[in-house]
Scaffold this active site. Structure first.
Site, PDB file in Angstrom:
ATOM      1  N   VAL A  43       0.679  -1.100  -0.464  1.00  0.00           N
ATOM      2  CA  VAL A  43       0.374   0.109  -0.177  1.00  0.00           C
ATOM      3  C   VAL A  43       0.561   1.364   0.131  1.00  0.00           C
ATOM      4  O   VAL A  43       1.548   1.715   0.758  1.00  0.00           O
ATOM      5  CB  VAL A  43      -1.379   0.040   1.273  1.00  0.00           C
ATOM      6  N   SER A  44       0.934   1.906  -1.067  1.00  0.00           N
ATOM      7  CA  SER A  44       1.529   3.179  -0.737  1.00  0.00           C
ATOM      8  C   SER A  44       0.448   4.040  -0.731  1.00  0.00           C
ATOM      9  O   SER A  44      -0.644   3.832  -0.184  1.00  0.00           O
ATOM     10  CB  SER A  44       2.164   3.380  -2.560  1.00  0.00           C
ATOM     11  N   THR A  45       1.087   5.382  -0.999  1.00  0.00           N
ATOM     12  CA  THR A  45       0.312   6.983  -0.381  1.00  0.00           C
ATOM     13  C   THR A  45      -0.582   6.813  -1.257  1.00  0.00           C
ATOM     14  O   THR A  45      -1.644   7.813  -0.962  1.00  0.00           O
ATOM     15  CB  THR A  45       0.982   7.669   0.015  1.00  0.00           C
ATOM     16  N   ALA A  46      -0.424   6.432  -2.660  1.00  0.00           N
ATOM     17  CA  ALA A  46      -1.823   7.103  -3.557  1.00  0.00           C
ATOM     18  C   ALA A  46      -2.022   5.708  -3.885  1.00  0.00           C
ATOM     19  O   ALA A  46      -2.911   5.667  -5.057  1.00  0.00           O
ATOM     20  CB  ALA A  46      -1.066   7.561  -4.507  1.00  0.00           C
ATOM     21  N   ASP A  47      -2.402   3.963  -2.746  1.00  0.00           N
ATOM     22  CA  ASP A  47      -2.868   2.940  -3.782  1.00  0.00           C
ATOM     23  C   ASP A  47      -4.100   2.950  -2.397  1.00  0.00           C
ATOM     24  O   ASP A  47      -5.144   3.489  -1.802  1.00  0.00           O
ATOM     25  CB  ASP A  47      -1.655   1.770  -3.681  1.00  0.00           C
TER      26      ASP A  47
END
Length: 209
Positions: free
Chosen positions: A9-13
């Site tokens: 999980v990235s900050t934009a996912d």
């Protein structure tokens, strides 16, 4: 034998819970979830992520590792192919939620091995290409916003950057427009605009955010 879901999980996912829900809706019975939060798939290799490291010790021959798509393993061609081959050598079966692909190292037929290896290479290359395309779209949007500074901003987009990037990723993974709209609480028209002209959508977003 166990089935483990690996979520990055990235900050934009998407969230870990959402990735688990997608897997279960696709028919996977998940025994355990391992997730790396806030980790980039571009700059951090799979073997260097805190939770991903644990997988090599946790997984046993015959176990299944489920990922939403190969981009959860990484966004670099060499890293993704090496990771999949290492896991297969360990006797682990890798399966994807999207497209329902299976990578099994126990295959002995030379034709099936060639097909499998070609698919691994293609998907790894696609994952890296998608990351590079997103980066270029962001640069183009920022440049357009700077050139338009002080001019009419137009209508404010109904999505933020996090949602925009998640929508782009889902569309590239062949998720339907209707499903993407439902997942992110957007209108179909908004998703279609992003799909048809991501650079323009990025530029509109850059003006407001």
């Amino acid at each position: 034998m166990q089935t483990i879901l690996y979520a990055r999980v990235s900050t934009a996912d998407q969230t870990t819970a959402h990735q688990k829900n997608q897997a279960e809706q696709a028919g996977f019975k998940i025994d355990r979830v391992v997730a790396d939060e806030g980790v980039s798939g571009v700059s951090v290799a799979f073997a260097d992520r805190p939770e991903a490291k644990r997988l090599f010790d946790m997984l046993r021959p015959g176990d299944t590792l489920v990922v939403r798509w190969v981009d959860r393993l990484g966004r670099n061609y060499d890293d993704v192919t090496q990771t999949i081959r290492s896991l297969m050598a360990q006797g682990v079966v890798i399966r994807t939620v999207i497209n329902n692909f299976t990578f099994d190292g126990s295959t002995t037929d030379p034709v099936q091995k060639a097909i499998r290896d070609s698919l691994i290479a293609f998907m790894a290359a696609t994952s890296q290409a998608q990351a590079e395309a997103t980066k270029e779209a962001q640069k183009a949007g920022i440049a357009h916003a700077k050139a338009s500074e002080g001019k009419y901003l137009g209508r404010k987009p109904s999505y933020d950057r996090k949602t925009f990037e998640a929508v782009c990723e889902a569309l590239r993974a062949s998720v339907s427009v209707s499903e993407v709209a439902r997942m992110h609480n957007l209108s179909r028209q908004a998703v279609i605009r992003i799909k048809d002209n991501p650079e323009q959508a990025e530029a509109a977003l850059a003006k407001w955010h």
